[in-house]
Design a protein around this motif. Structure first.
Motif, PDB file in Angstrom:
ATOM      1  N   TYR A 119       0.984  -1.231   0.089  1.00 48.17           N
ATOM      2  CA  TYR A 119      -0.183   0.144  -0.038  1.00 48.17           C
ATOM      3  C   TYR A 119       1.023   1.184   0.043  1.00 48.17           C
ATOM      4  O   TYR A 119       1.922   1.343   0.600  1.00 48.17           O
ATOM      5  N   SER A 146      -2.507   5.795   0.451  1.00 51.87           N
ATOM      6  CA  SER A 146      -2.968   4.392   0.895  1.00 51.87           C
ATOM      7  C   SER A 146      -3.376   3.486  -0.122  1.00 51.87           C
ATOM      8  O   SER A 146      -3.933   2.366   0.267  1.00 51.87           O
ATOM      9  N   ARG A 201      -5.271 -10.152   6.347  1.00 52.05           N
ATOM     10  CA  ARG A 201      -6.462  -9.516   5.930  1.00 52.05           C
ATOM     11  C   ARG A 201      -7.699 -10.132   6.145  1.00 52.05           C
ATOM     12  O   ARG A 201      -8.485  -9.635   6.437  1.00 52.05           O
ATOM     13  N   ALA A 208       0.229  -3.154   5.630  1.00 57.65           N
ATOM     14  CA  ALA A 208       0.246  -2.254   4.598  1.00 57.65           C
ATOM     15  C   ALA A 208       1.889  -2.269   4.031  1.00 57.65           C
ATOM     16  O   ALA A 208       1.806  -2.208   2.651  1.00 57.65           O
ATOM     17  N   TRP A 237      -2.888  -1.760   9.779  1.00 58.10           N
ATOM     18  CA  TRP A 237      -4.232  -0.918   9.584  1.00 58.10           C
ATOM     19  C   TRP A 237      -5.458  -1.994  10.050  1.00 58.10           C
ATOM     20  O   TRP A 237      -5.345  -3.244   9.589  1.00 58.10           O
ATOM     21  N   TYR A 242     -10.438   1.102   6.970  1.00 60.85           N
ATOM     22  CA  TYR A 242      -9.424   1.276   5.763  1.00 60.85           C
ATOM     23  C   TYR A 242     -10.244   2.307   4.613  1.00 60.85           C
ATOM     24  O   TYR A 242     -11.391   1.876   4.367  1.00 60.85           O
ATOM     25  N   GLN A 248      -4.007   6.430   7.136  1.00 60.04           N
ATOM     26  CA  GLN A 248      -4.699   5.562   7.912  1.00 60.04           C
ATOM     27  C   GLN A 248      -4.266   5.837   9.406  1.00 60.04           C
ATOM     28  O   GLN A 248      -3.133   5.714   9.502  1.00 60.04           O
TER      29      GLN A 248
END
Ligand code: ATP
Ligand code: MG
Length: 304
Positions: A119, A146, A201, A208, A237, A242, A248
């Motif tokens: 990211y 981001s 995730r 990130a 994050w 998000y 973030q």
């Protein structure tokens, strides 16, 4: 469980980093002891964060177990009873080292921080916003802060003895370690991040970006060392918060950063060491965030 600012174990200490104390165990192993020290805005705080060392060690241990068969790594054990079984001299230090200690294969460390970014954030976003590049390479125009980078970008840095790590080009990395090692480190970095980013995730954490270290063990094998995809070596994050197009909040350090920012704005802190004293509420909120990071990554509460 007692918190720890610095360890003092009856083994030869061969290093003390910002967060870890490193001891030699014979010539082919090391004991990594992760303290409860915390830094923000490059300043180490005077306070310790309860459970932080154990969280970092046990998140790394979780990843090393997940990575079995994906890449060779340095972990021998992060189980305190097992470690004391191997090193009975530590028996009287059991309460201090519980959960925070990892027995590892000793490596000759490559002088490269293997950073991978999935990211666009932090210094990478700053460089892109200024000149449209990341680590000197052109990126597509029109990316927002981001945003997810596909594919993830490998952007190595040198391990600076003091101060900030310096970003280097892949060409410079090849000169430093040779073409073959450079290729292997990049491939291993991508393999570890691919697995970790996806698994985290699914559990509600976006990794990130993150940084790995590698070394060669006594048999000449390249192995993954140090800590792996912890909140200290990565940007974590919350998936549910998000929002691309803006910075973030940090999953773990936001309560601490917000407090320090407020102290700075109020003119009570100039941003340099020593840091202002932290109220118990900030220490407590930060400790809870680290424990929550452990819970999200692994799916269970930290039990040590
Ligand atoms: N298996 C290993 N063999 C030898 N050294 C290791 C191994 N695993 C980690 N290390 C080293 O132990 C140290 C860990 O300490 P710590 O993370 O506190 O350092 P640090 O403050 O991050 O250091 P730096 O500021 O250079 O990143 C690092 O210098 C790392 O290279
Ligand atoms: Mg480190």
């Amino acid at each position: 469980m007692p918190t720890m600012l610095a360890s003092d174990l009856p083994l030869p200490r061969i290093g003390r980093g910002k967060v870890r104390d490193i001891y030699a165990v014979g010539d082919d192993r090391v004991l990594l002891v992760t303290t409860d020290r915390i830094s923000a805005f490059d300043v180490v705080m005077a306070e310790t964060i309860p459970m932080k060392g154990a969280v970092l060690t046990q998140i790394s241990a979780f990843w090393f177990n997940e990575l079995e068969g994906v890449v060779p790594h340095h972990m021998i054990s992060a189980d305190t009873d097992e470690i004391i079984g191997e090193l009975p001299v530590l028996d009287s230090h059991r309460a201090d080292i519980r959960g925070r200690t990892m027995l590892c294969r000793r490596a000759n460390v490559f002088p490269i921080e293997c950073v991978i970014r999935g990211y666009l954030s932090g210094s990478a976003w700053k460089e892109y916003a200024k000149q449209g590049t990341l680590a000197g390479e052109k990126l597509a125009p029109g990316l927002v802060e981001s945003t997810k980078l596909e594919p993830a970008i490998f952007s190595p840095a040198t391990k600076a003895e003091t101060g900030h790590d310096e970003n280097i080009t892949i060409a410079r990395m090849r000169e430093a370690v040779g073409d073959e090692v450079a290729y292997t480190l990049e491939s291993m970095t991508r393999a570890v991040y691919r697995l970790g980013e996806k698994l985290a995730r699914d559990q509600g954490i976006i990794v990130a970006d993150t940084k790995f270290e590698f070394g060669r063990d006594q048999d000449g094998r390249i192995i993954l060392i140090d800590e792996v995809m912890t909140p200290d070596s990565s940007r974590f994050w919350a998936v549910d918060a998000y929002q691309p197009g803006q910075p973030q909040p940090s999953f773990d350090k936001q309560p601490l950063r917000d407090y320090l920012d407020a102290e700075r704005r109020a003119g009570r802190w100039n941003g340099d060491a020593p840091s202002p004293p932290l109220p118990a509420s900030v220490v407590d909120a930060t400790s809870k965030r680290y424990l929550e990071a452990y819970r999200r990554v692994t799916g269970v509460d930290l039990a040590i």
